[in-house]
Design an enzyme around this catalytic site. Structure first.
Site, PDB file in Angstrom:
ATOM      1  N   ASP A 147      -5.385  13.035  12.360  1.00 11.48           N
ATOM      2  CA  ASP A 147      -6.078  11.749  12.320  1.00 11.48           C
ATOM      3  C   ASP A 147      -5.806  11.019  13.609  1.00 11.48           C
ATOM      4  O   ASP A 147      -5.353  11.614  14.581  1.00 11.48           O
ATOM      5  CB  ASP A 147      -5.673  10.930  11.091  1.00 11.48           C
ATOM      6  CG  ASP A 147      -4.197  10.572  11.091  1.00 11.48           C
ATOM      7  OD1 ASP A 147      -3.535  10.754  12.130  1.00 11.48           O
ATOM      8  OD2 ASP A 147      -3.716  10.112  10.054  1.00 11.48           O
ATOM      9  N   ASP A 174       4.123   1.109  11.977  1.00 15.08           N
ATOM     10  CA  ASP A 174       2.973   0.329  11.514  1.00 15.08           C
ATOM     11  C   ASP A 174       2.947  -1.089  12.096  1.00 15.08           C
ATOM     12  O   ASP A 174       1.900  -1.733  12.116  1.00 15.08           O
ATOM     13  CB  ASP A 174       2.967   0.236   9.977  1.00 15.08           C
ATOM     14  CG  ASP A 174       2.373   1.487   9.347  1.00 15.08           C
ATOM     15  OD1 ASP A 174       1.891   2.354  10.091  1.00 15.08           O
ATOM     16  OD2 ASP A 174       2.386   1.592   8.107  1.00 15.08           O
ATOM     17  N   ARG A 196      -4.570  10.753   3.775  1.00 16.88           N
ATOM     18  CA  ARG A 196      -3.496  11.724   3.954  1.00 16.88           C
ATOM     19  C   ARG A 196      -2.350  11.548   2.961  1.00 16.88           C
ATOM     20  O   ARG A 196      -1.651  12.494   2.633  1.00 16.88           O
ATOM     21  CB  ARG A 196      -2.956  11.648   5.381  1.00 16.88           C
ATOM     22  CG  ARG A 196      -3.275  12.837   6.211  1.00 16.88           C
ATOM     23  CD  ARG A 196      -3.541  12.444   7.634  1.00 16.88           C
ATOM     24  NE  ARG A 196      -4.809  11.750   7.689  1.00 16.88           N
ATOM     25  CZ  ARG A 196      -5.972  12.380   7.820  1.00 16.88           C
ATOM     26  NH1 ARG A 196      -6.002  13.677   7.953  1.00 16.88           N
ATOM     27  NH2 ARG A 196      -7.102  11.719   7.829  1.00 16.88           N
ATOM     28  N   LYS A 203       0.835  -1.208   0.000  1.00 18.58           N
ATOM     29  CA  LYS A 203       0.000   0.000   0.000  1.00 18.58           C
ATOM     30  C   LYS A 203       0.869   1.258   0.000  1.00 18.58           C
ATOM     31  O   LYS A 203       0.643   2.188  -0.770  1.00 18.58           O
ATOM     32  CB  LYS A 203      -0.907   0.011   1.234  1.00 18.58           C
ATOM     33  CG  LYS A 203      -1.652   1.316   1.418  1.00 18.58           C
ATOM     34  CD  LYS A 203      -2.539   1.301   2.637  1.00 18.58           C
ATOM     35  CE  LYS A 203      -1.908   1.935   3.850  1.00 18.58           C
ATOM     36  NZ  LYS A 203      -1.790   3.394   3.789  1.00 18.58           N
ATOM     37  N   ASN A 204       1.868   1.253   0.892  1.00 17.86           N
ATOM     38  CA  ASN A 204       2.654   2.480   1.047  1.00 17.86           C
ATOM     39  C   ASN A 204       3.594   2.734  -0.115  1.00 17.86           C
ATOM     40  O   ASN A 204       4.259   3.760  -0.163  1.00 17.86           O
ATOM     41  CB  ASN A 204       3.441   2.452   2.369  1.00 17.86           C
ATOM     42  CG  ASN A 204       2.498   2.581   3.556  1.00 17.86           C
ATOM     43  OD1 ASN A 204       1.386   3.094   3.415  1.00 17.86           O
ATOM     44  ND2 ASN A 204       2.921   2.093   4.711  1.00 17.86           N
TER      45      ASN A 204
HETATM   46  C1  UD1 Z   1       4.823   7.275   8.288  1.00 16.70           C
HETATM   47  C2  UD1 Z   1       5.917   6.273   8.607  1.00 16.70           C
HETATM   48  C3  UD1 Z   1       5.916   5.235   7.528  1.00 16.70           C
HETATM   49  C4  UD1 Z   1       4.523   4.609   7.490  1.00 16.70           C
HETATM   50  C5  UD1 Z   1       3.452   5.673   7.250  1.00 16.70           C
HETATM   51  C6  UD1 Z   1       2.042   5.107   7.282  1.00 16.70           C
HETATM   52  C7  UD1 Z   1       8.082   6.640   9.634  1.00 16.70           C
HETATM   53  C8  UD1 Z   1       9.334   7.440   9.696  1.00 16.70           C
HETATM   54  N1  UD1 Z   1       7.192   6.964   8.693  1.00 16.70           N
HETATM   55  O1  UD1 Z   1       5.106   7.898   7.050  1.00 16.70           O
HETATM   56  O2  UD1 Z   1       6.897   4.243   7.772  1.00 16.70           O
HETATM   57  O3  UD1 Z   1       4.453   3.637   6.493  1.00 16.70           O
HETATM   58  O4  UD1 Z   1       3.566   6.650   8.267  1.00 16.70           O
HETATM   59  O5  UD1 Z   1       1.632   4.798   8.558  1.00 16.70           O
HETATM   60  O6  UD1 Z   1       7.916   5.716  10.405  1.00 16.70           O
HETATM   61  N2  UD1 Z   1       6.761  15.147  10.455  1.00 16.70           N
HETATM   62  C9  UD1 Z   1       6.833  16.492  10.701  1.00 16.70           C
HETATM   63  N3  UD1 Z   1       6.729  17.358   9.643  1.00 16.70           N
HETATM   64  C10 UD1 Z   1       6.582  16.926   8.358  1.00 16.70           C
HETATM   65  C11 UD1 Z   1       6.501  15.553   8.105  1.00 16.70           C
HETATM   66  C12 UD1 Z   1       6.592  14.681   9.182  1.00 16.70           C
HETATM   67  O7  UD1 Z   1       6.977  16.927  11.837  1.00 16.70           O
HETATM   68  O8  UD1 Z   1       6.503  17.768   7.445  1.00 16.70           O
HETATM   69  C13 UD1 Z   1       6.878  14.173  11.569  1.00 16.70           C
HETATM   70  C14 UD1 Z   1       5.587  13.387  11.798  1.00 16.70           C
HETATM   71  O9  UD1 Z   1       4.703  14.044  12.659  1.00 16.70           O
HETATM   72  C15 UD1 Z   1       6.105  12.109  12.409  1.00 16.70           C
HETATM   73  C16 UD1 Z   1       7.447  11.910  11.697  1.00 16.70           C
HETATM   74  O10 UD1 Z   1       7.834  13.191  11.222  1.00 16.70           O
HETATM   75  O11 UD1 Z   1       6.353  12.281  13.771  1.00 16.70           O
HETATM   76  C17 UD1 Z   1       7.414  10.883  10.573  1.00 16.70           C
HETATM   77  O12 UD1 Z   1       6.579  11.326   9.584  1.00 16.70           O
HETATM   78  P1  UD1 Z   1       6.625  10.790   8.072  1.00 16.70           P
HETATM   79  O13 UD1 Z   1       7.679   9.773   7.875  1.00 16.70           O
HETATM   80  O14 UD1 Z   1       6.618  11.960   7.187  1.00 16.70           O
HETATM   81  O15 UD1 Z   1       5.200  10.125   8.006  1.00 16.70           O
HETATM   82  P2  UD1 Z   1       4.581   9.380   6.805  1.00 16.70           P
HETATM   83  O16 UD1 Z   1       5.154   9.810   5.505  1.00 16.70           O
HETATM   84  O17 UD1 Z   1       3.118   9.473   7.029  1.00 16.70           O
END
Ligand code: UD1
Length: 426
Positions: free
Chosen positions: A124, A315, A100, A30-31
């Site tokens: 979320d 995850d 998202r 999915k990711n």
């Molecule tokens: C994250 C997970 C990914 C997982 C996905 C779905 C990590 C590092 N990433 O990816 O493995 O498959 O969720 O559940 O485990 N953040 C900020 N500012 C930003 C972007 C992120 O502060 O602009 C912070 C987020 O709040 C979080 C962290 O960085 O604490 C990781 O975020 P990110 O890797 O960007 O999240 P996803 O891409 O959603």
């Protein structure tokens, strides 16, 4: 396009099961697939993706691409994505709000058209999901942003390669920068990029489209090109296997016992998880065809701490917490990625689990038996974890909100039933 209703409908009903026995096919990630679909926006023409999971988040991403003017056809785990020369470069709120991951259209739209307008994602169940790092990184390439009416609008007359330093290896920010930088002038160097296997898949797919991306040690180096074209793969570019789906069935084997073969699972993408599950008492072996897990005794507890790849993925955590609920001893779980990701624990407690939370820590004391109860899934992985708990619980467990599970799982109930679990859908 068929859309699976993403409302609260659907209930899964489980009973204590095990030992499990048999084989399950692990589908495309999915990711990864959602990001590859966004990457198609970078080039006019016909793109074909294969090994596409039948999950409702893919349906939503199809809807988003269609809203932009793309034509998508989906059959037999394949997507044919026809991208026209001109696109509507807006991602509307009613779609972004439901998924998202939609924010990853920002990079490719800026890269190809120099303009994008994307609804700002809200919070979320994980807590806030900020995009400040995405925006700062794209700004360093020359984009400018403004917000109004809940949307973020970006423009870039020209994107110029530069050194982009991510203070945290954000998966989403790395993807957005990659998909903008492939069309920038000159070289972009991403310092501290995310290293998840799904990032590797995106890099491979973009390179097949004509991008020039390589690893320079632990940095990503991107030499911008003037034009990209659909990847040449008549049968379709095959999405990598879903390590989170694989982890789900490993957890099922862990909690129910038995011997399960995960066809197509890639052990190399789950090294830390396999190490942890082995420490807890599972026997796991891998070959080119997949991964086999055998469990013959009650698992022992272990401490767990989530970290960016190659650490234990956030995850995986709901599955690991569920395993700890019936393991022997006490395990301390620390969530380092999304601090709010503990809501399902209240549901596990209703099933008799002994869990105390404090801040981003949970202390799980294993009990002999869980007890079936009506519970509710609030997100994809937490929902799947409640299903696992139901398979270990006395009596019947009803998991409401199964549509959350459908966002990320193709036929979870059918695949578990195929292994001998007692599970039906109402
Ligand atoms: C994250 C997970 C990914 C997982 C996905 C779905 C990590 C590092 N990433 O990816 O493995 O498959 O969720 O559940 O485990 N953040 C900020 N500012 C930003 C972007 C992120 O502060 O602009 C912070 C987020 O709040 C979080 C962290 O960085 O604490 C990781 O975020 P990110 O890797 O960007 O999240 P996803 O891409 O959603």
């Amino acid at each position: 396009m068929d859309i699976v209703d993403s409302g609260e409908h659907g209930t899964l009903v489980t009973r204590r099961s095990g030992p499990l026995d048999g084989e399950v096919r692990i589908g495309g990630a999915k990711n990864s697939v959602l990001k590859l679909m966004a990457a198609c926006l970078l080039a006019e023409g016909r793109h074909v993706l294969a090994n596409v999971p039948d999950i409702s988040d893919v349906s939503l991403m199809c809807e988003l691409l269609e809203a932009m003017g793309v034509t998508v056809t989906r059959a037999d785990h394949r997507l044919v994505i026809d991208v026209p020369a001109e696109l509507n470069t807006e991602a509307p709120y009613h779609l972004v709000e439901r998924m998202r991951a939609s924010i990853v259209v920002l990079g490719p739209l800026l890269g190809r058209f120099g303009t994008a307008r994307v609804a700002l994602p809200g919070g979320d169940d994980f807590g806030p999901r900020p995009i400040d790092m995405h925006l700062r990184a794209l700004e360093s390439l020359g984009a400018t942003f403004s917000t109004a009416h809940g949307d973020i609008s970006g423009t870039a007359a020209v994107l110029r390669g530069t050194e982009v330093v991510l203070e945290y290896p954000s998966v989403g920010a790395t993807e957005n920068v990659l998909m903008a930088a492939v069309r920038a002038k000159g070289r972009t160097l991403i310092v501290n990029p995310a290293r998840e296997p799904e990032i590797g898949d995106l890099v491979e797919f973009l390179n097949r489209m004509g991008a020039e991306i390589g690893w320079a040690g632990d940095r990503l180096a991107i030499d911008g090109v003037d034009r990209l074209a659909p990847a040449r793969a008549p049968e379709g570019y095959a999405v990598i296997a879903d390590r989170i789906e694989a982890a789900t069935y490993l957890a099922a084997a862990g909690i129910c016992g038995g011997s399960v073969f995960l066809r197509h699972a890639v052990a190399g993408h789950m090294t830390m998880l396999i190490r942890k599950l082995t420490e807890m008492g599972m026997h796991i072996v891998a070959d080119d065809e997949g991964v086999r897990a055998t469990v013959t005794r009650r698992l022992s507890s272990a401490d767990i701490s989530t970290l960016p790849y190659p650490g234990l993925a956030t995850d995986y955590k709901p599955f690991l917490v569920t395993l700890l609920t019936t393991a022997e001893g006490v395990g301390i779980v620390t969530e380092n990625i999304f601090t709010g990701r503990f809501r399902y624990i209240d549901e596990l407690r209703r099933m008799g689990a002994d869990i105390r939370t404090e801040g981003h820590h949970a202390v799980v004391r294993g009990v002999e038996r869980l007890s079936g109860a009506p519970v509710r899934a609030h997100d994809i992985r937490a929902g799947a974890a409640l299903v696992m708990a139901g398979l270990a619980a006395e009596g019947e467990t009803e998991i409401a909100g199964a549509a959350h599970i459908d966002r990320g799982y193709e036929d979870l109930a059918g695949k578990l039933a195929g292994l001998g679990a007692t599970i039906t859908r109402r």
